[in-house]
Write an enzyme that holds these catalytic residues in place. Sequence first.
Site, short mmCIF file in Angstrom:
data_model
loop_
_atom_site.label_atom_id
_atom_site.label_comp_id
_atom_site.label_asym_id
_atom_site.label_seq_id
_atom_site.Cartn_x
_atom_site.Cartn_y
_atom_site.Cartn_z
N ASP A 1 0.91 -1.15 -0.01
CA ASP A 1 0.22 -0.06 0.13
C ASP A 1 0.83 1.22 0.08
OD1 ASP A 1 -2.42 1.32 -0.05
OD2 ASP A 1 -2.74 1.39 1.96
N ASN B 1 -11.04 -2.85 -5.22
CA ASN B 1 -10.47 -1.60 -5.87
C ASN B 1 -11.04 -1.38 -7.29
OD1 ASN B 1 -7.11 -2.81 -4.75
ND2 ASN B 1 -8.22 -0.88 -4.14
C1 IPE Z 1 -5.51 -2.79 -0.19
O1 IPE Z 1 -5.33 -1.28 -0.34
C2 IPE Z 1 -5.42 -3.52 -1.39
C3 IPE Z 1 -4.37 -3.64 -2.10
C4 IPE Z 1 -2.97 -3.37 -1.71
C5 IPE Z 1 -4.29 -4.43 -3.25
P1 IPE Z 1 -6.13 -0.35 -0.47
O2 IPE Z 1 -5.45 1.04 -0.55
O3 IPE Z 1 -7.16 -0.59 -1.50
O4 IPE Z 1 -6.93 -0.34 0.99
P2 IPE Z 1 -7.89 0.60 1.82
O5 IPE Z 1 -8.85 1.25 0.81
O6 IPE Z 1 -7.03 1.91 2.33
O7 IPE Z 1 -8.64 -0.03 2.91
C1 IPE Z 2 -1.70 0.13 -3.34
O1 IPE Z 2 -1.34 1.54 -3.26
C2 IPE Z 2 -1.74 -0.35 -4.75
C3 IPE Z 2 -3.32 -0.65 -4.84
C4 IPE Z 2 -4.09 -0.93 -4.16
C5 IPE Z 2 -3.30 -1.46 -6.26
P1 IPE Z 2 -2.48 2.43 -3.40
O2 IPE Z 2 -2.80 2.76 -4.86
O3 IPE Z 2 -3.75 2.26 -2.47
O4 IPE Z 2 -1.68 3.95 -2.77
P2 IPE Z 2 -2.60 4.80 -1.74
O5 IPE Z 2 -3.01 4.02 -0.51
O6 IPE Z 2 -3.74 5.63 -2.41
O7 IPE Z 2 -1.41 5.68 -1.29
MG MG Z 3 -3.95 2.38 -0.45
#
Ligand code: IPE
Ligand code: IPE
Ligand code: MG
Length: 255
Positions: free
Chosen positions: A26, A74
């Site tokens: 993340d 997602n």
């Molecule tokens: C969790 O990250 C899913 C992945 C890393 C694939 P998110 O960024 O989607 O999670 P939330 O929405 O902050 O809980």
């Molecule tokens: C994790 O990084 C990747 C996926 C969930 C695919 P994020 O895209 O959630 O990055 P933040 O949390 O918005 O910084």
């Molecule tokens: Mg995220």
Amino acid sequence: MSQYQSSTQDVPELHGVPRHIAIIMDGNGRWATKRRLPRVAGHAKGVDAVRATVETCARKGVRFLTLFAFSSENWRRPADEVSVLMRLFIRALQREVSSLHVNGIRLRVVGDLSPFEPKLRELIAQAERRTAHNPGMTLTIAANYGGRWDILQAMRAMLSDRPDLAAQPQQIEEAHLSPYLAMAYAPEPDLFIRTGGEQRISNFLLWQLAYTELHFTDTFWPDFGADAIEAALVSYGQRERRFGRTSAQLAGQKA
Ligand code: IPE
Ligand code: IPE
Ligand code: MG
């Protein structure tokens, strides 16, 4: 007193290196925003961190590494971001599978693959077939995965194989269900890591994380590397995994 038979795994034989590490990668978007770049630049950079993590874990003797790449939630993101994530997944499969194969790594993808475009599904199937008999670390990518989806699909598959259990639900035990979970081929994770500062599970491996040690770091995923893994392993090495017992009982076992 009746004895509840828990199916949660027991203390691993091998101390030190976790057999199975599961990671929520993340912070890609925030990494990019901090640099005034579009969010997708963070996802592209995140692929480099995946490569570094796979190499380090394989070198350390980790047997199973599971990476959460795309959650069932997602899809709620803007369509163009979802489509870049899909393109990156396709490109990573096209570019990286040979090197995984040469290094003896077995690739698995878990999640509901049905909404993915046929080309991506075919690349996944090819990569899994090609690396299926490799003897090294098993790398699992969780794509369109959700812990609740996993428990539900396992329940459906179990009841379809065992209609007798549907007729007698009080006979159902945890051990009936677990072989149907998407990652039944792996032991439950010993260590869970989430980068990016959030302290939540976000519908990752809900059943399998029952007794996993949790490690949260503020490091954004694109900055995650060998040093960050080392820090997580040091923290893991300091934990006492009791699985419900007391410290004294564990000391007795060791003596
Ligand atoms: C969790 O990250 C899913 C992945 C890393 C694939 P998110 O960024 O989607 O999670 P939330 O929405 O902050 O809980
Ligand atoms: C994790 O990084 C990747 C996926 C969930 C695919 P994020 O895209 O959630 O990055 P933040 O949390 O918005 O910084
Ligand atoms: Mg995220």
